[in-house]
Design a protein around this motif. Structure first.
Motif, short mmCIF file in Angstrom:
data_model
loop_
_atom_site.label_atom_id
_atom_site.label_comp_id
_atom_site.label_asym_id
_atom_site.label_seq_id
_atom_site.Cartn_x
_atom_site.Cartn_y
_atom_site.Cartn_z
N ILE A 57 0.82 -1.22 0.00
CA ILE A 57 0.00 0.00 0.00
C ILE A 57 0.85 1.26 0.00
O ILE A 57 0.63 2.18 -0.81
CB ILE A 57 -0.96 0.00 1.21
N GLU A 58 1.81 1.33 0.91
CA GLU A 58 2.61 2.55 1.07
C GLU A 58 3.95 2.49 0.34
O GLU A 58 4.69 3.46 0.33
CB GLU A 58 2.86 2.83 2.56
N LYS A 59 4.25 1.33 -0.26
CA LYS A 59 5.52 1.14 -0.95
C LYS A 59 6.70 1.46 -0.03
O LYS A 59 7.70 2.05 -0.44
CB LYS A 59 5.61 2.00 -2.22
N THR A 60 6.58 1.04 1.22
CA THR A 60 7.62 1.30 2.21
C THR A 60 7.97 0.02 2.95
O THR A 60 7.09 -0.79 3.25
CB THR A 60 7.19 2.41 3.20
N VAL A 61 9.25 -0.17 3.23
CA VAL A 61 9.73 -1.37 3.92
C VAL A 61 9.84 -1.08 5.41
O VAL A 61 10.50 -0.12 5.82
CB VAL A 61 11.09 -1.81 3.37
N VAL A 62 9.19 -1.92 6.22
CA VAL A 62 9.33 -1.82 7.67
C VAL A 62 9.75 -3.18 8.22
O VAL A 62 9.48 -4.22 7.62
CB VAL A 62 8.04 -1.36 8.36
N GLU A 63 10.41 -3.16 9.37
CA GLU A 63 10.69 -4.40 10.08
C GLU A 63 9.47 -4.78 10.92
O GLU A 63 8.47 -4.06 10.95
CB GLU A 63 11.93 -4.23 10.94
N GLY A 64 9.56 -5.92 11.60
CA GLY A 64 8.41 -6.37 12.38
C GLY A 64 7.93 -5.37 13.41
O GLY A 64 6.73 -5.11 13.55
N ALA A 65 8.88 -4.78 14.15
CA ALA A 65 8.50 -3.79 15.17
C ALA A 65 7.85 -2.57 14.53
O ALA A 65 6.93 -1.98 15.09
CB ALA A 65 9.73 -3.37 15.97
N GLY A 66 8.30 -2.21 13.33
CA GLY A 66 7.73 -1.06 12.63
C GLY A 66 6.30 -1.27 12.21
O GLY A 66 5.56 -0.30 12.01
N ALA A 67 5.89 -2.53 12.08
CA ALA A 67 4.52 -2.85 11.67
C ALA A 67 3.58 -3.02 12.86
O ALA A 67 2.37 -3.19 12.67
CB ALA A 67 4.52 -4.12 10.83
N ALA A 68 4.11 -2.99 14.08
CA ALA A 68 3.32 -3.36 15.25
C ALA A 68 2.12 -2.44 15.48
O ALA A 68 1.03 -2.91 15.85
CB ALA A 68 4.21 -3.36 16.50
N GLY A 69 2.28 -1.14 15.27
CA GLY A 69 1.17 -0.22 15.50
C GLY A 69 -0.02 -0.51 14.61
O GLY A 69 -1.16 -0.59 15.07
N LEU A 70 0.23 -0.69 13.33
CA LEU A 70 -0.86 -1.01 12.40
C LEU A 70 -1.39 -2.41 12.65
O LEU A 70 -2.59 -2.66 12.47
CB LEU A 70 -0.38 -0.87 10.96
N ALA A 71 -0.53 -3.33 13.08
CA ALA A 71 -0.99 -4.67 13.41
C ALA A 71 -2.03 -4.61 14.53
O ALA A 71 -3.03 -5.35 14.51
CB ALA A 71 0.19 -5.55 13.83
N ALA A 72 -1.83 -3.71 15.49
CA ALA A 72 -2.80 -3.55 16.57
C ALA A 72 -4.14 -3.06 16.04
O ALA A 72 -5.21 -3.48 16.52
CB ALA A 72 -2.26 -2.57 17.62
N MET A 73 -4.11 -2.19 15.05
CA MET A 73 -5.37 -1.68 14.49
C MET A 73 -6.16 -2.79 13.80
O MET A 73 -7.38 -2.82 13.87
CB MET A 73 -5.09 -0.55 13.50
#
Length: 414
Positions: free
Chosen positions: A279-295
């Motif tokens: 969607i955002e064409k951006t690379v994140v690590e697992g911790a970087g995805a945690a906030g959206l994972a909560a949503m």
């Protein structure tokens, strides 16, 4: 859902909004003021208004350099000359190594032995002396303390330090300046440095709920704040927040300022790493995805809110990222492995392949199993990896195989 255990009386915390502002003035010339952007696609998906803070665009691809730099800039000349030491799974290490090299301060980093190679290589590339020790950050930290005492080095703790906390709080300072309508911040928690600094800003500004999120495998701060005793162990995609013992300093901030902590499973972390790339064409690590994972894990909780999400890091091993993306394709039905029982006779595989052709499904790999099988000697199991348009297309293929008399089952992912 259990609520946080709050202190019975107000506790004086060692970092204020003014401390965060001073830290920002100190570090701003040497860090990237990363963009805070609204994501219309994620907003539509979650039913909330979603702002993303792209801390994965820092030079070292993580917010951690903010706190590290704030600490380095306040060392006296003697401490600078002797050097600093830290224990880190990677992002704190890179931030400290990069800014230490810029400032001419010797940096030694103790990294857990299983730290992703990309983080080891990048940290070493910034000129730091790297020592691999221990199975996790806590064991590495104990070793770093011993070495600091023996060699007279200044230990730069990744989270349990007011100067580090003040530096990390500059993330929220920038974010809330650029998106003052945010009413909810969702912040990843490992040791608690980021959420401590961000909550300091959010509560001083007022009207902002602060929600922490931890990986389900490492619920250390969750346990402490909710009086729980869940185990902290396992291989998590979010190794950057895999901390078994939260900080004594950060615990006071979380207890006093954070409204709640939620946990997310590995499946949600994997899904959001993939989704952010798509969607955002951006690379994140697992911790970087945690906030959206909560949503996504708690959708009803955030509907109608204006949510700030910190993409706190983008240092993920490329092979691991490839695995995550392929697993997401498999879960969505676009990539599948089907196990089909056949009779071992000429043309058997041809007839199966004909059905794949009729359904316009691309075959990627074929695996035959004749020996290690519970079937009779004249039977065999064939696993076929294939590529489909979506889950409905996969279902149509399986239905076609079943109509032709084949016993077919998908090989499911965990």
């Amino acid at each position: 859902m259990a609520t946080l255990l709050k202190p019975s009386a107000d506790v004086a915390l060692p970092v204020s909004l003014d401390d965060v502002r001073s830290a920002h003035a100190r570090v701003a010339p040497s860090i990237v003021r990363t963009p805070t952007l609204i994501s219309r696609t994620l907003s539509k998906l979650t039913g909330a208004t979603v702002y993303l803070k792209f801390e994965n665009l820092q030079f070292t691809a993580a917010y951690k350099e903010r706190g590290a730099l704030n600490k380095l800039l306040q060392l006296d000349d003697v401490a600078r000359a002797r050097g600093v030491i830290a224990a880190s799974a990677g992002n704190h290490a890179q931030g400290l190594a990069y800014h230490g090299a810029r400032l001419g301060i010797p940096v030694t980093i103790i990294m857990p032995t299983h730290t992703p190679q990309v983080k080891v290589t990048q940290t070493r590339g910034h000129g730091a002396n790297i020592i691999l020790h221990g199975d996790n950050v806590d064991e590495a930290l104990a070793f770093a303390r011993d070495m600091a005492e023996a060699q007279g080095l200044t230990i730069v703790h990744p989270f349990n330090d007011p100067q580090i906390i003040a530096g990390q709080g500059t993330v929220a300072l920038e974010m809330l300046e650029e998106a003052p309508d945010i009413d909810t911040l969702i912040v990843p928690i490992g040791g608690g440095g980021l959420i401590s600094g961000c909550a300091t800003v959010a509560k001083a500004v007022g009207g902002v709920e602060v929600i922490g999120v931890q990986a389900e495998l490492y619920p250390s701060m969750y346990n402490l704040m909710k009086g729980d005793s869940r185990p902290c162990a396992g291989d998590t995609l979010a190794e950057g927040i895999a901390v078994k013992e939260p900080g004594s300093v950060t615990s006071a901030f979380v207890s006093g300022l954070v409204d709640d902590i939620v946990l997310v499973s590995e499946r949600y972390l994997e899904e959001l790493v993939s989704l952010l790339l798509q969607i955002e064409k951006t690379v994140v690590e697992g911790a970087g995805a945690a906030g959206l994972a909560a949503m996504l894990a708690y959708p009803d909780r955030f509907v109608g809110r204006t949510v700030g999400i910190i993409l706190c890091g983008g240092n993920i091993d490329t092979r691991l990222l490839a695995n995550v993306l392929l697993r997401d394709l498999a879960r969505s039905g676009r990539l599948a492995r089907l196990r089909i029982k056949l009779q071992d006779r000429p043309g058997a595989l041809y007839h199966v392949a004909r059905i794949f052709d009729q359904e316009q499904v691309n075959i990627i790999e074929v695996y035959h199993q004749r020996i290690f099988s519970t079937l009779p000697a004249k039977g065999l199991i064939t696993d076929i990896e294939c590529e489909t348009r979506d889950a409905a297309h996969l279902d149509a293929l399986m239905a076609a195989l079943t109509r032709e008399g084949y016993d077919v089952n998908p090989v499911e992912l965990a």
